[in-house]
Every structure is written in structure tokens, then in C-alpha cells.
Design a protein around this motif. Sequence first.
Motif, mmCIF file in Angstrom:
data_model
loop_
_atom_site.group_PDB
_atom_site.id
_atom_site.type_symbol
_atom_site.label_atom_id
_atom_site.label_comp_id
_atom_site.label_asym_id
_atom_site.label_seq_id
_atom_site.Cartn_x
_atom_site.Cartn_y
_atom_site.Cartn_z
ATOM 1 N N PRO A 11 -44.925 -11.317 99.188
ATOM 2 C CA PRO A 11 -45.946 -11.330 100.243
ATOM 3 C C PRO A 11 -47.315 -11.624 99.640
ATOM 4 N N PRO A 12 -48.210 -12.217 100.415
ATOM 5 C CA PRO A 12 -49.519 -12.595 99.883
ATOM 6 C C PRO A 12 -50.282 -11.447 99.227
ATOM 7 N N ASP A 13 -50.067 -10.217 99.713
ATOM 8 C CA ASP A 13 -50.804 -9.082 99.158
ATOM 9 C C ASP A 13 -50.073 -8.372 98.032
ATOM 10 N N ARG A 14 -48.876 -8.863 97.646
ATOM 11 C CA ARG A 14 -48.112 -8.165 96.598
ATOM 12 C C ARG A 14 -47.265 -9.171 95.820
ATOM 13 N N THR A 15 -47.918 -10.151 95.214
ATOM 14 C CA THR A 15 -47.158 -11.104 94.421
ATOM 15 C C THR A 15 -46.741 -10.462 93.099
ATOM 16 N N TRP A 16 -45.785 -11.063 92.422
ATOM 17 C CA TRP A 16 -45.263 -10.521 91.180
ATOM 18 C C TRP A 16 -44.650 -11.650 90.363
ATOM 19 N N THR A 17 -44.406 -11.379 89.108
ATOM 20 C CA THR A 17 -43.791 -12.362 88.220
ATOM 21 C C THR A 17 -42.488 -11.805 87.670
ATOM 22 N N ASP A 40 -37.896 -18.864 103.795
ATOM 23 C CA ASP A 40 -39.197 -19.527 103.943
ATOM 24 C C ASP A 40 -39.200 -20.797 103.104
ATOM 25 N N ASP A 41 -40.095 -21.713 103.424
ATOM 26 C CA ASP A 41 -40.344 -22.842 102.542
ATOM 27 C C ASP A 41 -40.881 -22.315 101.215
ATOM 28 N N VAL A 42 -40.473 -22.953 100.118
ATOM 29 C CA VAL A 42 -40.924 -22.551 98.784
ATOM 30 C C VAL A 42 -41.642 -23.724 98.132
ATOM 31 N N THR A 43 -42.898 -23.505 97.781
ATOM 32 C CA THR A 43 -43.725 -24.508 97.125
ATOM 33 C C THR A 43 -44.338 -23.881 95.876
ATOM 34 N N ASP A 44 -45.191 -24.625 95.206
ATOM 35 C CA ASP A 44 -45.897 -24.055 94.063
ATOM 36 C C ASP A 44 -46.835 -22.929 94.472
ATOM 37 N N GLN A 45 -47.119 -22.812 95.792
ATOM 38 C CA GLN A 45 -48.044 -21.798 96.273
ATOM 39 C C GLN A 45 -47.462 -20.389 96.239
ATOM 40 N N ASN A 46 -46.140 -20.273 96.376
ATOM 41 C CA ASN A 46 -45.575 -18.930 96.531
ATOM 42 C C ASN A 46 -44.533 -18.569 95.469
ATOM 43 N N GLY A 47 -44.824 -18.934 94.240
ATOM 44 C CA GLY A 47 -44.064 -18.434 93.094
ATOM 45 C C GLY A 47 -42.614 -18.844 93.047
ATOM 46 N N LEU A 56 -38.840 -20.105 91.877
ATOM 47 C CA LEU A 56 -37.956 -19.823 90.756
ATOM 48 C C LEU A 56 -37.940 -21.015 89.806
ATOM 49 N N ARG A 57 -37.737 -20.749 88.519
ATOM 50 C CA ARG A 57 -37.526 -21.789 87.518
ATOM 51 C C ARG A 57 -36.224 -21.481 86.795
ATOM 52 N N VAL A 58 -35.437 -22.505 86.504
ATOM 53 C CA VAL A 58 -34.151 -22.328 85.833
ATOM 54 C C VAL A 58 -34.069 -23.281 84.645
ATOM 55 N N ILE A 59 -33.313 -22.868 83.625
ATOM 56 C CA ILE A 59 -33.122 -23.700 82.440
ATOM 57 C C ILE A 59 -31.722 -24.300 82.479
ATOM 58 N N PRO A 60 -31.604 -25.613 82.664
ATOM 59 C CA PRO A 60 -30.290 -26.247 82.736
ATOM 60 C C PRO A 60 -29.454 -25.965 81.486
ATOM 61 N N GLY A 61 -28.168 -25.699 81.711
ATOM 62 C CA GLY A 61 -27.230 -25.508 80.620
ATOM 63 C C GLY A 61 -27.246 -24.144 79.972
ATOM 64 N N SER A 62 -28.116 -23.252 80.429
ATOM 65 C CA SER A 62 -28.223 -21.932 79.798
ATOM 66 C C SER A 62 -27.202 -20.936 80.327
ATOM 67 N N HIS A 63 -26.303 -21.390 81.210
ATOM 68 C CA HIS A 63 -25.327 -20.507 81.849
ATOM 69 C C HIS A 63 -24.045 -20.336 81.042
ATOM 70 N N VAL A 64 -23.939 -20.991 79.908
ATOM 71 C CA VAL A 64 -22.682 -21.018 79.151
ATOM 72 C C VAL A 64 -22.312 -19.635 78.631
ATOM 73 N N PRO A 77 -24.694 -16.575 87.370
ATOM 74 C CA PRO A 77 -25.524 -15.437 86.963
ATOM 75 C C PRO A 77 -26.086 -15.562 85.554
ATOM 76 N N LEU A 78 -25.373 -16.249 84.653
ATOM 77 C CA LEU A 78 -25.802 -16.336 83.263
ATOM 78 C C LEU A 78 -26.874 -17.388 83.019
ATOM 79 N N ILE A 79 -27.286 -18.132 84.043
ATOM 80 C CA ILE A 79 -28.346 -19.104 83.834
ATOM 81 C C ILE A 79 -29.672 -18.366 83.608
ATOM 82 N N THR A 80 -30.456 -18.829 82.671
ATOM 83 C CA THR A 80 -31.747 -18.226 82.385
ATOM 84 C C THR A 80 -32.756 -18.691 83.433
ATOM 85 N N HIS A 81 -33.457 -17.724 84.038
ATOM 86 C CA HIS A 81 -34.391 -18.067 85.110
ATOM 87 C C HIS A 81 -35.597 -17.129 85.092
ATOM 88 N N SER A 82 -36.660 -17.576 85.749
ATOM 89 C CA SER A 82 -37.894 -16.798 85.832
ATOM 90 C C SER A 82 -38.650 -17.251 87.069
#
Length: 246
Positions: free
Chosen positions: A98-104, A155-162, A164-172, A199-204
Motif C-alpha cells: 500500500p502507498p503508506d506501507r511500502t517494503w522491500t 493490480d497492475d504492476v509497474t516500476d511505481q509499485n515495487g 518482483l525481480r527474478v534471476i533466470p536459471g536460479s531454480h535448479v 519456489p527455488l528461483i531467486t527473487h526479490s
Amino acid sequence: MNEPAAMEIHVNGFTQINAAVDLETVGRLSAACEQAFIAESDVQRARSSRGHVYAARNLLDVVPEIQTFWREGKPFEILKCILGDQFGLVRVLFFDKPPDRTWTLPWHKDTAIAVGDNSHRSERFSRPTVKSGVPHVVASDDVLRQMLTLRLHLDDVTDQNGPLRVIPGSHVSSTSGGAGVEAAVTIHAAAGDMLAMRPLITHSSGSSKPGTTRHRRILHLEFAADRHLPDGFQWHDFIAASLTTN
């Protein structure tokens, strides 16, 4: 599901599914979650200073449509293709920024599973904990490789609302770095789109941009290929794909 999507999960550990769920269903799920957050004492939730729920557990029993909406169309096709005929839903989480409680969220892999009893001794399961009253353990790679997560964007997800990022191939494996952080893919989406990932894919994910008015609500559904776990363990919940065997 088409072969390129299945191959992308095999090679990279994830695929994006556009328009996986119609907007009417997305609206019903969103409204049902909001109602559950207000009415149900059994839902474990965390609220922002303005009352927005930014994380919630234990939704399976209080939002019945969560048990059924994935049984048809694109979600069912991809689950059956990847996990086979005996798969089932084993855990559901809700996240928002939410706009008032973002997190990383730092780079990590999803290794904890919800079980009925985490007191058994086993080399395949470790680090027993209790989260919101539910026993959890960290599962071995062989268990996690038999799972698939679907993240439904409410919801729509853009660079504005945090996003997800994933690393391809990290699920092995639990130690695999895959293509490396420099190759990380940012997941932008429209409401109704899904991200299917191992589940084993690295993400942030990073925080929302200052001044944004966007929420980033996600239903995070974890599925397993089989209702049986090794060494006497049992899933805390297992909602079978087949209504006749549930």
C-alpha cells in the motif's frame, strides 16, 4: 499450455501468463479478501498505519473461491502440464504494497512449507517454526522441485509499485545462482496476469516509488505435485485439483 511456456519454466524457472484470470474474477477475489480481513479473526494479517493489510495468511477457509478459481483455463493448464494429474493447492498468502506501507524484500528462495506436524525427524526437513499458528519446515530441494507457485496480480504492476525481480536459471537448486543478479528480470503485469515460478528461483522486490498511489496486491498460491510427503510428514492443507479426489 503451449510448449514455449513449459520450456521457459524448465530452463528459466518462471513464465508470465497474460490474462490468466478474467477481471470479473479478479474483482470478486479482491472483494472477498477485503471482506475477510475485516470480518474474520482467523486470518493472520499485518496492517499499515492507515489500516491497509499488507500481508495475510490462513485465507483458504475464509475465501472459498481461492480453492476453485484455478481449476480451469490457463492456471489449470499450466499446473497440470508441470505437476501432473495429482497436484493440489497447499498454501496461500496475500501481499500488498500500500502507498503508506511500502517494503522491500532481499534476494531469497522460498524454501519453507506448511505442514501438519513439524516435530518429525528427517534429513529432508529442517528448521521447524510456527507461523501464524501453522507449523512450517524448510524442505529439501527434491520436495521443492515438485512444486509450482502461481502469483495472481490483483493490480497492475509497474516500476511505481515495487515489482518482483527474478534471476533466470536460479531454480535448479537451493544454492544455484543461475544467470546472476545482472540478468535479473523485472516482472511487470496487468491485473489478471499470473507469474508461474518454481519456489527455488531467486527473487526479490524493491519498495514502491515515493508519492505513488498504487497498491500491489498479490495472491501467492503454492501447489504440490502430490498429496504425499516423505518421512511421515503431511501438508497442512492439500486442496486436490480433482474435485472427485479431494
